[in-house]
Write an enzyme that holds these catalytic residues in place. Structure first.
Site, PDB file in Angstrom:
ATOM      1  N   LYS A 103       0.793  -1.230   0.000  1.00 31.54           N
ATOM      2  CA  LYS A 103       0.000   0.000   0.000  1.00 31.54           C
ATOM      3  C   LYS A 103       0.828   1.284   0.000  1.00 31.54           C
ATOM      4  O   LYS A 103       0.347   2.322  -0.473  1.00 31.54           O
ATOM      5  CB  LYS A 103      -0.952  -0.003   1.195  1.00 31.54           C
ATOM      6  CG  LYS A 103      -2.093  -1.007   1.090  1.00 31.54           C
ATOM      7  CD  LYS A 103      -3.092  -0.591   0.026  1.00 31.54           C
ATOM      8  CE  LYS A 103      -4.350  -1.442   0.106  1.00 31.54           C
ATOM      9  NZ  LYS A 103      -5.389  -0.985  -0.845  1.00 31.54           N
ATOM     10  N   SER A 148       0.468 -10.088  -0.819  1.00 31.29           N
ATOM     11  CA  SER A 148       0.216  -8.646  -0.776  1.00 31.29           C
ATOM     12  C   SER A 148       0.420  -8.008   0.583  1.00 31.29           C
ATOM     13  O   SER A 148       0.612  -6.787   0.665  1.00 31.29           O
ATOM     14  CB  SER A 148      -1.211  -8.357  -1.265  1.00 31.29           C
ATOM     15  OG  SER A 148      -2.152  -9.077  -0.497  1.00 31.29           O
TER      16      SER A 148
END
Length: 403
Positions: free
Chosen positions: A51, A304
């Protein structure tokens, strides 16, 4: 729509900010898929997920006036930490709205990066409503978790690293929530039609399959998954357009698939990931030949994120062990005589089972006057060992039922 040039520009902006995360070959997954399988370790990225790439790209491009007004965001945790870290690097004030049941380590880390955290709602969508209201009220700039071209371009820099690290990659498998990561990767690969992108959602929080079929964003019918990082109710307009335009298929995985994948990554790759971070591996394990692997070219699964509450990790590992056949639940009827329970436990031990829990029941519809039931939770070495324990107990004359 963004394209390769936009992603390359974001990569220049992220020099010295985002880590170039490693890739790691998985022998276990490679054997399963019949092709080299590599893990792209964004769980080792700064703030624990990909992110920071999108958050910093978006926030670094704000005008001086926008930066002076500060930023606001909504997130279950990973985007929150990315925004908080980026704000600290850029010297901006940040307010983050998080669901009330967000993982405590993610809340603590977000505050640790210097952001002000507000807990509201039960989902990212509800937190996003509060974040938009705050932006309208204060003038702070909303940093959306996935629905902005700069966010998606930043996330797409993952693909540029993959192309350098695994030059002959054939398929990249990507966890999907709002869709920003998969959309950015698809945009980065727009001039590489030989590389396939496959998205993965949790079946209990899957908005994309129906949305792609309908040709427009459609809300998910439910949001009940351990994979909180990809539990997003409605696809973003920007990533949806990119995924639809690039014809990116989105598969779904079960909670059992997710827990088995998390366990495999921990056991075999020695990596800690959160359930959403294991979604790509879960899809490969569930359907190893249905993700474009039959051509024999390398597959890259993006891990992720790695921000997981230790208590959640404990529950997921237990669930994964059960799903993988490592726990056996037994209901055994024995004679109500001294030593009968000890004999049963000794026989289980003799078959190699490790008894984790015992419950002794003296009443039940299946019990005779002189019988008792024993419910056992047994740790085994896998499905074959489970079958061997059951067969051995039946040979010894025990009456087995459902636990």
């Amino acid at each position: 729509m963004i394209g390769p040039a936009d992603v390359r520009a974001a990569a220049e902006l992220l020099q010295g900010v985002a880590e170039r995360t490693p890739v790691q070959r998985s022998r276990a997954l490679s054997r399963l898929a019949g092709a080299d399988v590599w893990l792209k370790c964004e769980n080792l990225q700064r703030a624990g997920s990909f992110k920071i790439r999108g958050a910093y790209t978006r926030m670094a491009r704000l005008t001086p006036d926008e930066q002076a007004r500060g930023v606001v965001a909504a997130s279950a945790g990973n985007h929150a930490q990315g925004v908080a870290l980026a704000a600290g690097l850029l010297g901006l004030d940040a307010v983050i709205f998080m669901p009330v049941d967000a993982a405590l380590p993610k809340i603590a880390a977000t505050r640790g990066y210097g952001a002000h955290v507000e807990l509201v709602g039960t989902s990212v969508d509800e937190a996003l409503v509060a974040a938009r209201a705050h932006a309208d009220r204060t003038g702070a700039v909303l940093i959306h978790p996935f629905d902005h071209p700069d966010i998606d371009a930043g996330q797409g820099t993952v693909a540029l690293e993959v192309l350098e690290q695994v030059p002959d990659v054939g398929t990249i498998v990507v966890p999907v929530g709002g869709g920003g990561l998969a959309a950015g990767i698809a945009a980065a690969l727009a001039d590489r039609p030989d590389v396939r992108v496959v998205g993965v959602q949790a079946a209990r929080a899957a908005a994309y399959p129906a949305s792609l079929a309908a040709g427009r964003p459609v809300p998910a019918p439910e949001l009940r998954t351990m994979a909180d990082g990809i539990a997003v109710g409605t696809p973003g307009a920007v990533p949806f357009e990119l995924l639809a335009a690039h014809r990116v298929p989105v598969r779904t995985v079960s909670e059992e698939d997710l827990s088995r994948a998390l366990l495999l990554v921990a056991e075999r790759a020695k990596l800690v990931v959160e359930p959403s971070g294991a979604a790509a591996v879960a899809a490969l394990m569930a359907d190893p030949h249905g993700l474009g692997t039959d051509d024999g070219r390398p597959v890259v699964c993006v891990l992720s994120g790695g921000n997981i509450d230790p208590l959640v990790l404990l529950r997921v590992v237990r669930h994964g062990l059960a799903s993988a056949g490592r726990y056996l639940q037994l209901h055994v009827v024995v004679e109500d005589t001294p030593g009968a329970l000890a004999d049963l436990l000794r026989d289980v031990a003799g078959l190699g089972g490790n008894v984790m829990h015992v419950s002794h029941l003296r009443t039940g519809d299946d019990l005779g006057f002189s019988e008792v039931a024993v419910d056992l939770q047994i740790e085994t070495k896998g499905p074959e060992h489970c079958a061997a324990v059951l067969a051995g107990l039946r040979r010894a004359g025990y009456r087995l039922g459902d636990a």
